[in-house]
Design a protein around this motif. Structure first.
Motif, PDB file in Angstrom:
ATOM      1  N   ASN A 251       0.819  -1.215   0.000  1.00 27.22           N
ATOM      2  CA  ASN A 251       0.000   0.000   0.000  1.00 27.22           C
ATOM      3  C   ASN A 251       0.853   1.266   0.000  1.00 27.22           C
ATOM      4  O   ASN A 251       0.330   2.369  -0.156  1.00 27.22           O
ATOM      5  N   LEU A 252       2.169   1.099   0.199  1.00 30.75           N
ATOM      6  CA  LEU A 252       3.069   2.245   0.301  1.00 30.75           C
ATOM      7  C   LEU A 252       3.918   2.426  -0.958  1.00 30.75           C
ATOM      8  O   LEU A 252       4.875   3.210  -0.950  1.00 30.75           O
ATOM      9  N   LYS A 253       3.569   1.723  -2.043  1.00 33.27           N
ATOM     10  CA  LYS A 253       4.387   1.787  -3.256  1.00 33.27           C
ATOM     11  C   LYS A 253       4.453   3.212  -3.811  1.00 33.27           C
ATOM     12  O   LYS A 253       3.466   3.945  -3.798  1.00 33.27           O
ATOM     13  N   GLN A 254       5.642   3.579  -4.299  1.00 26.59           N
ATOM     14  CA  GLN A 254       5.831   4.858  -4.952  1.00 26.59           C
ATOM     15  C   GLN A 254       6.741   4.668  -6.166  1.00 26.59           C
ATOM     16  O   GLN A 254       7.413   3.647  -6.304  1.00 26.59           O
ATOM     17  N   LYS A 255       6.757   5.664  -7.043  1.00 27.19           N
ATOM     18  CA  LYS A 255       7.465   5.510  -8.315  1.00 27.19           C
ATOM     19  C   LYS A 255       8.969   5.546  -8.160  1.00 27.19           C
ATOM     20  O   LYS A 255       9.696   4.755  -8.789  1.00 27.19           O
ATOM     21  N   ASN A 256       9.479   6.444  -7.335  1.00 27.41           N
ATOM     22  CA  ASN A 256      10.920   6.678  -7.260  1.00 27.41           C
ATOM     23  C   ASN A 256      11.539   6.073  -6.008  1.00 27.41           C
ATOM     24  O   ASN A 256      10.879   5.929  -4.976  1.00 27.41           O
ATOM     25  N   SER A 257      12.809   5.755  -6.104  1.00 30.49           N
ATOM     26  CA  SER A 257      13.545   5.219  -4.961  1.00 30.49           C
ATOM     27  C   SER A 257      13.691   6.286  -3.881  1.00 30.49           C
ATOM     28  O   SER A 257      13.997   7.447  -4.180  1.00 30.49           O
ATOM     29  N   PRO A 258      13.511   5.914  -2.600  1.00 28.00           N
ATOM     30  CA  PRO A 258      13.715   6.886  -1.520  1.00 28.00           C
ATOM     31  C   PRO A 258      15.182   7.015  -1.112  1.00 28.00           C
ATOM     32  O   PRO A 258      15.524   7.886  -0.312  1.00 28.00           O
ATOM     33  N   PHE A 259      16.041   6.151  -1.680  1.00 24.54           N
ATOM     34  CA  PHE A 259      17.447   6.123  -1.277  1.00 24.54           C
ATOM     35  C   PHE A 259      18.263   7.123  -2.085  1.00 24.54           C
ATOM     36  O   PHE A 259      18.038   7.332  -3.281  1.00 24.54           O
ATOM     37  N   ILE A 260      19.253   7.719  -1.434  1.00 21.41           N
ATOM     38  CA  ILE A 260      20.120   8.672  -2.116  1.00 21.41           C
ATOM     39  C   ILE A 260      21.159   7.955  -2.969  1.00 21.41           C
ATOM     40  O   ILE A 260      21.643   8.487  -3.959  1.00 21.41           O
ATOM     41  N   ASN A 261      21.511   6.720  -2.609  1.00 25.01           N
ATOM     42  CA  ASN A 261      22.425   5.917  -3.410  1.00 25.01           C
ATOM     43  C   ASN A 261      21.650   4.809  -4.105  1.00 25.01           C
ATOM     44  O   ASN A 261      20.492   4.543  -3.764  1.00 25.01           O
ATOM     45  N   GLN A 262      22.257   4.144  -5.069  1.00 27.51           N
ATOM     46  CA  GLN A 262      21.551   3.159  -5.892  1.00 27.51           C
ATOM     47  C   GLN A 262      21.721   1.755  -5.319  1.00 27.51           C
ATOM     48  O   GLN A 262      22.842   1.254  -5.238  1.00 27.51           O
ATOM     49  N   PRO A 263      20.628   1.106  -4.943  1.00 24.87           N
ATOM     50  CA  PRO A 263      20.716  -0.273  -4.457  1.00 24.87           C
ATOM     51  C   PRO A 263      21.170  -1.224  -5.558  1.00 24.87           C
ATOM     52  O   PRO A 263      20.922  -0.986  -6.750  1.00 24.87           O
ATOM     53  N   SER A 264      21.802  -2.305  -5.151  1.00 19.89           N
ATOM     54  CA  SER A 264      22.291  -3.275  -6.120  1.00 19.89           C
ATOM     55  C   SER A 264      21.151  -4.035  -6.770  1.00 19.89           C
ATOM     56  O   SER A 264      21.271  -4.517  -7.890  1.00 19.89           O
ATOM     57  N   ARG A 265      20.013  -4.182  -6.066  1.00 24.84           N
ATOM     58  CA  ARG A 265      18.886  -4.930  -6.603  1.00 24.84           C
ATOM     59  C   ARG A 265      17.861  -3.964  -7.201  1.00 24.84           C
ATOM     60  O   ARG A 265      16.700  -3.937  -6.838  1.00 24.84           O
ATOM     61  N   LEU A 266      18.313  -3.163  -8.162  1.00 25.07           N
ATOM     62  CA  LEU A 266      17.482  -2.085  -8.678  1.00 25.07           C
ATOM     63  C   LEU A 266      16.377  -2.584  -9.608  1.00 25.07           C
ATOM     64  O   LEU A 266      15.243  -2.124  -9.553  1.00 25.07           O
ATOM     65  N   GLN A 267      16.682  -3.547 -10.488  1.00 26.98           N
ATOM     66  CA  GLN A 267      15.769  -3.888 -11.572  1.00 26.98           C
ATOM     67  C   GLN A 267      14.453  -4.483 -11.087  1.00 26.98           C
ATOM     68  O   GLN A 267      13.397  -4.195 -11.643  1.00 26.98           O
ATOM     69  N   ASP A 268      14.499  -5.333 -10.069  1.00 25.36           N
ATOM     70  CA  ASP A 268      13.277  -6.027  -9.640  1.00 25.36           C
ATOM     71  C   ASP A 268      12.698  -5.473  -8.349  1.00 25.36           C
ATOM     72  O   ASP A 268      11.931  -6.134  -7.664  1.00 25.36           O
ATOM     73  N   ALA A 269      13.070  -4.234  -7.993  1.00 24.05           N
ATOM     74  CA  ALA A 269      12.618  -3.657  -6.723  1.00 24.05           C
ATOM     75  C   ALA A 269      11.327  -2.860  -6.899  1.00 24.05           C
ATOM     76  O   ALA A 269      11.083  -2.257  -7.946  1.00 24.05           O
ATOM     77  N   PHE A 270      10.521  -2.864  -5.865  1.00 28.78           N
ATOM     78  CA  PHE A 270       9.371  -1.973  -5.739  1.00 28.78           C
ATOM     79  C   PHE A 270       9.710  -0.969  -4.646  1.00 28.78           C
ATOM     80  O   PHE A 270      10.054  -1.353  -3.520  1.00 28.78           O
ATOM     81  N   TRP A 271       9.614   0.328  -4.983  1.00 33.46           N
ATOM     82  CA  TRP A 271       9.984   1.367  -4.020  1.00 33.46           C
ATOM     83  C   TRP A 271       8.812   1.671  -3.099  1.00 33.46           C
ATOM     84  O   TRP A 271       7.657   1.640  -3.514  1.00 33.46           O
ATOM     85  N   LEU A 272       9.144   2.011  -1.862  1.00 31.85           N
ATOM     86  CA  LEU A 272       8.120   2.265  -0.852  1.00 31.85           C
ATOM     87  C   LEU A 272       8.347   3.608  -0.181  1.00 31.85           C
ATOM     88  O   LEU A 272       9.489   4.057  -0.020  1.00 31.85           O
ATOM     89  N   GLU A 273       7.268   4.194   0.256  1.00 30.66           N
ATOM     90  CA  GLU A 273       7.363   5.322   1.175  1.00 30.66           C
ATOM     91  C   GLU A 273       7.935   4.798   2.486  1.00 30.66           C
ATOM     92  O   GLU A 273       7.416   3.842   3.057  1.00 30.66           O
ATOM     93  N   PRO A 274       9.031   5.366   2.977  1.00 28.06           N
ATOM     94  CA  PRO A 274       9.720   4.792   4.152  1.00 28.06           C
ATOM     95  C   PRO A 274       8.977   5.063   5.462  1.00 28.06           C
ATOM     96  O   PRO A 274       9.173   6.088   6.099  1.00 28.06           O
ATOM     97  N   GLN A 275       8.125   4.143   5.837  1.00 30.87           N
ATOM     98  CA  GLN A 275       7.340   4.270   7.062  1.00 30.87           C
ATOM     99  C   GLN A 275       7.622   3.155   8.065  1.00 30.87           C
ATOM    100  O   GLN A 275       7.593   3.388   9.270  1.00 30.87           O
ATOM    101  N   PHE A 276       7.887   1.931   7.568  1.00 35.07           N
ATOM    102  CA  PHE A 276       8.059   0.784   8.448  1.00 35.07           C
ATOM    103  C   PHE A 276       9.526   0.615   8.832  1.00 35.07           C
ATOM    104  O   PHE A 276      10.429   0.859   8.025  1.00 35.07           O
ATOM    105  N   THR A 277       9.738   0.167  10.068  1.00 33.34           N
ATOM    106  CA  THR A 277      11.096  -0.016  10.571  1.00 33.34           C
ATOM    107  C   THR A 277      11.249  -1.414  11.162  1.00 33.34           C
ATOM    108  O   THR A 277      10.291  -2.013  11.650  1.00 33.34           O
ATOM    109  N   VAL A 278      12.489  -1.915  11.119  1.00 30.84           N
ATOM    110  CA  VAL A 278      12.785  -3.261  11.611  1.00 30.84           C
ATOM    111  C   VAL A 278      14.086  -3.245  12.402  1.00 30.84           C
ATOM    112  O   VAL A 278      14.929  -2.359  12.223  1.00 30.84           O
ATOM    113  N   LYS A 279      14.222  -4.235  13.271  1.00 29.61           N
ATOM    114  CA  LYS A 279      15.510  -4.481  13.915  1.00 29.61           C
ATOM    115  C   LYS A 279      16.215  -5.563  13.118  1.00 29.61           C
ATOM    116  O   LYS A 279      15.621  -6.592  12.786  1.00 29.61           O
ATOM    117  N   VAL A 280      17.487  -5.330  12.799  1.00 29.51           N
ATOM    118  CA  VAL A 280      18.263  -6.228  11.955  1.00 29.51           C
ATOM    119  C   VAL A 280      19.541  -6.628  12.679  1.00 29.51           C
ATOM    120  O   VAL A 280      20.250  -5.783  13.234  1.00 29.51           O
TER     121      VAL A 280
END
Length: 310
Positions: A251-280
């Motif tokens: 439900n948070l999909k957006q057209k453009n990447s929210p990241f300032i740098n380019q992720p390595s998995r660019l081609q098959d990614a769906f960009w999201l509005e950055p709202q959810f957080t996780v512990k990693v």
């Protein structure tokens, strides 16, 4: 009683030496301070967010503590296969619905590991030494199911070895002559971690058969820019949790990447509005500024802008 920010340890790679130092297990749980003013009990986490509803067992303070008023500092944990599980305790900490709380209380048993007392019978005692505060804590805590005082160990290296063998989080070394500084963080308490962890923002996902199978993670720099720091598809989430996460994130999909740098998995990614957080949990940082072997531990309820680059 107004909630306070608790004293925090600093990270180190060396074990302190000397008779004034003790070591305690660093539990993988939620830091909870208990406030008892003689009339009611309220619980707050280290960021001063209230957690009274989530842990009603701890409000029955007369069953485990003898005092006219006090503030206790400790860690709430939930065990899974005999070891603390952050993923499991978050099933309690993240609850907001009373209906779900009743289910969680039956299914997620908690323990409270108390390691300090800051206020007792109308008086702040933070200027007393840790040794004196621990002695008082032993006098006022009563035996009760699920309530424990933290054990002291004289040999921090041996304790850390045991922690490594059990694949637990780490140890905290404390100077017995130290006072407790509200909102403080210095080398009188030191933490040595068996593995590293951080809070990260979900800025994108990849899908397999219309279900999220990996999260693209980010963290903010001091200028408020979101940097891609790696992707993770393994960890503690169950199939049901991945399904629910898929429903919420798409439900948070957006057209453009929210990241300032380019992720390595660019081609098959769906960009999201950055709202959810996780512990990693992860092994180390790579030279390219991404996480090595990241593993998702749990969804967490913190603001995305609290997820900062180390």
């Amino acid at each position: 009683m107004k909630p306070i920010h608790p004293f925090e340890p600093v990270r180190t790679e060396k074990f302190p030496v000397g008779d004034n130092w003790i070591a305690q297990v660093k539990w993988d749980g939620v830091r909870i301070l208990t406030y008892w003013d003689g009339n009611s009990v309220r619980l707050f986490n280290r960021k001063k967010n209230e957690r009274t509803v989530q842990y009603p067992e701890l409000t029955e303070i007369n069953t485990y503590c003898h005092a006219a008023s006090l503030i206790l500092d400790g860690e709430v944990i939930a065990l899974e296969k005999g070891k603390p599980s952050f993923h499991k305790v978050m099933k309690r900490d993240g609850l907001r619905s009373m209906e779900n709380l009743n289910w969680a209380r039956r299914n997620v048993e908690i323990n409270y590991i108390v390691f300090d007392v800051l206020f007792y019978n109308g008086e702040w005692i933070i200027s007393r030494t840790l040794e004196q505060r621990q002695h008082l804590l032993q006098k006022i805590l009563r035996p009760a199911e699920g309530i424990y005082s933290a054990d002291n160990f004289s040999n921090s290296a041996s304790l850390f070895q045991a922690i490594q063998e059990q694949e637990m989080e780490g140890v905290v070394c404390k100077n017995l002559q130290s006072a407790y500084v509200l909102g403080g963080k210095d080398a009188r308490w030191k933490k040595i971690k068996n593995y590293r962890d951080l809070q990260a923002v979900i800025g994108g996902v990849t899908l397999r058969e219309n279900q999220v199978n990996a999260l693209l993670l980010g963290a903010y720099d001091p200028e408020g820019r979101l940097w891609y720091i790696g992707h993770a598809g393994s960890g503690k989430f169950t199939r049901a949790e991945w399904n629910e996460l898929t429903r919420q994130l798409l439900n948070l999909k957006q057209k453009n990447s929210p990241f300032i740098n380019q992720p390595s998995r660019l081609q098959d990614a769906f960009w999201l509005e950055p709202q959810f957080t996780v512990k990693v949990k992860f092994m180390e940082w790579t030279e390219g500024g991404t996480l090595r072997q990241p593993s998702i531990q749990a969804l967490i309820r913190v603001s995305p802008h609290e997820c900062l680059l180390e």
